[in-house]
Design a protein around this motif. Structure first.
Motif, PDB file in Angstrom:
ATOM      1  N   UNK A 214      67.793  18.158 110.645  1.00  0.00           N
ATOM      2  CA  UNK A 214      67.084  16.545 109.920  1.00  0.00           C
ATOM      3  C   UNK A 214      68.075  15.622 111.136  1.00  0.00           C
ATOM      4  N   UNK A 215      69.340  15.835 111.382  1.00  0.00           N
ATOM      5  CA  UNK A 215      70.933  15.272 111.914  1.00  0.00           C
ATOM      6  C   UNK A 215      70.494  15.105 113.202  1.00  0.00           C
ATOM      7  N   UNK A 216      70.171  16.534 113.835  1.00  0.00           N
ATOM      8  CA  UNK A 216      69.339  16.375 115.475  1.00  0.00           C
ATOM      9  C   UNK A 216      69.085  18.573 115.919  1.00  0.00           C
ATOM     10  N   UNK A 217      69.144  17.751 116.916  1.00  0.00           N
ATOM     11  CA  UNK A 217      68.394  19.139 117.633  1.00  0.00           C
ATOM     12  C   UNK A 217      69.159  20.645 117.897  1.00  0.00           C
ATOM     13  N   UNK A 218      69.759  20.780 117.002  1.00  0.00           N
ATOM     14  CA  UNK A 218      70.882  21.674 116.874  1.00  0.00           C
ATOM     15  C   UNK A 218      70.159  23.405 116.731  1.00  0.00           C
ATOM     16  N   UNK A 219      70.409  24.014 117.189  1.00  0.00           N
ATOM     17  CA  UNK A 219      69.747  25.911 117.045  1.00  0.00           C
ATOM     18  C   UNK A 219      70.844  26.637 117.000  1.00  0.00           C
ATOM     19  N   UNK A 220      70.426  27.380 115.943  1.00  0.00           N
ATOM     20  CA  UNK A 220      71.730  28.777 115.790  1.00  0.00           C
ATOM     21  C   UNK A 220      72.297  27.465 114.076  1.00  0.00           C
ATOM     22  N   UNK A 221      73.159  29.059 114.471  1.00  0.00           N
ATOM     23  CA  UNK A 221      73.607  28.678 112.842  1.00  0.00           C
ATOM     24  C   UNK A 221      75.024  27.089 113.065  1.00  0.00           C
ATOM     25  N   UNK A 222      74.672  26.487 111.829  1.00  0.00           N
ATOM     26  CA  UNK A 222      75.399  25.247 111.742  1.00  0.00           C
ATOM     27  C   UNK A 222      76.762  25.549 110.311  1.00  0.00           C
ATOM     28  N   UNK A 223      76.559  26.400 109.380  1.00  0.00           N
ATOM     29  CA  UNK A 223      77.611  26.576 108.507  1.00  0.00           C
ATOM     30  C   UNK A 223      77.810  28.314 108.346  1.00  0.00           C
ATOM     31  N   UNK A 224      78.628  28.253 107.230  1.00  0.00           N
ATOM     32  CA  UNK A 224      79.070  29.397 107.027  1.00  0.00           C
ATOM     33  C   UNK A 224      77.984  30.572 106.406  1.00  0.00           C
ATOM     34  N   UNK A 225      76.684  29.816 105.823  1.00  0.00           N
ATOM     35  CA  UNK A 225      76.168  31.208 105.287  1.00  0.00           C
ATOM     36  C   UNK A 225      75.036  31.372 106.501  1.00  0.00           C
ATOM     37  N   UNK A 226      74.527  30.304 107.354  1.00  0.00           N
ATOM     38  CA  UNK A 226      73.929  30.439 108.425  1.00  0.00           C
ATOM     39  C   UNK A 226      74.473  31.262 109.780  1.00  0.00           C
ATOM     40  N   UNK A 227      76.368  31.241 109.960  1.00  0.00           N
ATOM     41  CA  UNK A 227      76.685  31.805 110.567  1.00  0.00           C
ATOM     42  C   UNK A 227      77.106  33.697 110.269  1.00  0.00           C
ATOM     43  N   UNK A 228      76.732  33.616 108.873  1.00  0.00           N
ATOM     44  CA  UNK A 228      76.496  34.610 108.455  1.00  0.00           C
ATOM     45  C   UNK A 228      75.169  35.232 108.889  1.00  0.00           C
TER      46      UNK A 228
END
Length: 267
Positions: A214-228
């Motif tokens: 919603x805030x940006x078009x960034x793909x991939x992990x954006x926080x601790x859970x998605x990074x894991x």
């Protein structure tokens, strides 16, 4: 659903209650499509979900927040696995049962470097993946608990702890979790702890990625859970020749926690 479960204590409006209910139900079920469908139908009834995949158990946290739907990438993940149907560590949580083991000296085991092994190294890597992000306390607490339980399983020679009770204070889970499992009469085991951790990391990864989209078009992990989540689905061995996992899709699908649980149980 298992007849032994204490449904009288269940609060269907509390997602934490329902998550543990599902974990307990999976641990007791036989590895058949009918058993899986029974759990899915229970969740549909609890949350009024109409578009849940009958062969993939959705994350209760998704349904509790109005996110149902099919899970084609999760199905594809299990198609490539060697387990029968959707079995293996994804659905059958019991693993190697052990009797008479109700407590483990986690502190001593963690000090014994030889006990850590490859499994703990993988899990430490998952934990490290989320360290670069703020507000990671809740997620890392679940992963820390799972890490301690995994190391304990490795460190106790000749004893399979997958089905042995794990004292919650020993692995550092929140008091609220202890209260919930006590109310529901659930015996926390390694396999159940891994499954519940997978649900929590999956739901938080979804929240992170949806907010990010919603805030940006960034793909991939954006926080601790998605990074894991991305870390554990990154292929580094010869399996890379079979292509990458669609991690973003697994995070978005209600059933994606099952794939994550399978990966965690294999470590």
């Amino acid at each position: 659903m298992p007849s032994s479960f204490n449904f009288g204590a269940l609060d269907k409006d509390d997602a934490e209650d329902v998550c543990w209910c599902v974990v307990e139900s999976i641990a007791d079920m036989d590895d058949t499509a009918a058993s899986i469908v029974a759990v899915v139908h229970f969740l549909r009834e609890a949350y009024g979900a109409t578009d849940a995949d009958e062969k993939i158990i959705p994350n209760p946290a998704f349904l509790a927040n109005g996110h149902d739907g099919m899970s084609p990438r999760t199905r594809k993940y299990f198609t490539g696995r060697t387990f029968k149907g959707l079995g293996g560590s994804a659905v059958s949580l019991a693993g190697g049962l052990a009797s008479g083991v109700t407590a483990v000296d986690v502190g001593s085991i963690l000090k014994e470097g030889s006990a850590v092994g490859t499994t703990a190294a993988h899990l430490v890597g998952i934990k490290a993946a989320g360290k670069g992000f703020k507000k990671s306390e809740t997620v890392t607490r679940w992963v820390d608990a799972m890490l301690k339980a995994k190391v304990a399983k490795i460190g106790v020679r000749g004893v399979g702890l997958a089905g042995a009770a794990i004292p919650i204070p020993a692995v550092g889970l929140a008091t609220s979790v202890a209260t919930t499992v006590a109310k529901l009469g659930i015996k926390v085991t390694l396999s159940k702890l891994v499954a519940r951790t997978a649900m929590e990391v999956h739901w938080r990864a979804y929240q992170e990625t949806v907010i990010s989209s919603v805030l940006s078009s960034r793909a991939g992990p954006v926080g601790p859970a998605s990074a894991m989540f991305y870390e554990i689905f990154t292929k580094r061995s010869f399996t890379r020749i079979f292509g990458k996992h669609d991690t973003a899709a697994l995070i978005r699908e209600p059933g994606g926690w099952m794939a994550l649980n399978d990966k965690l149980m294999l470590m």
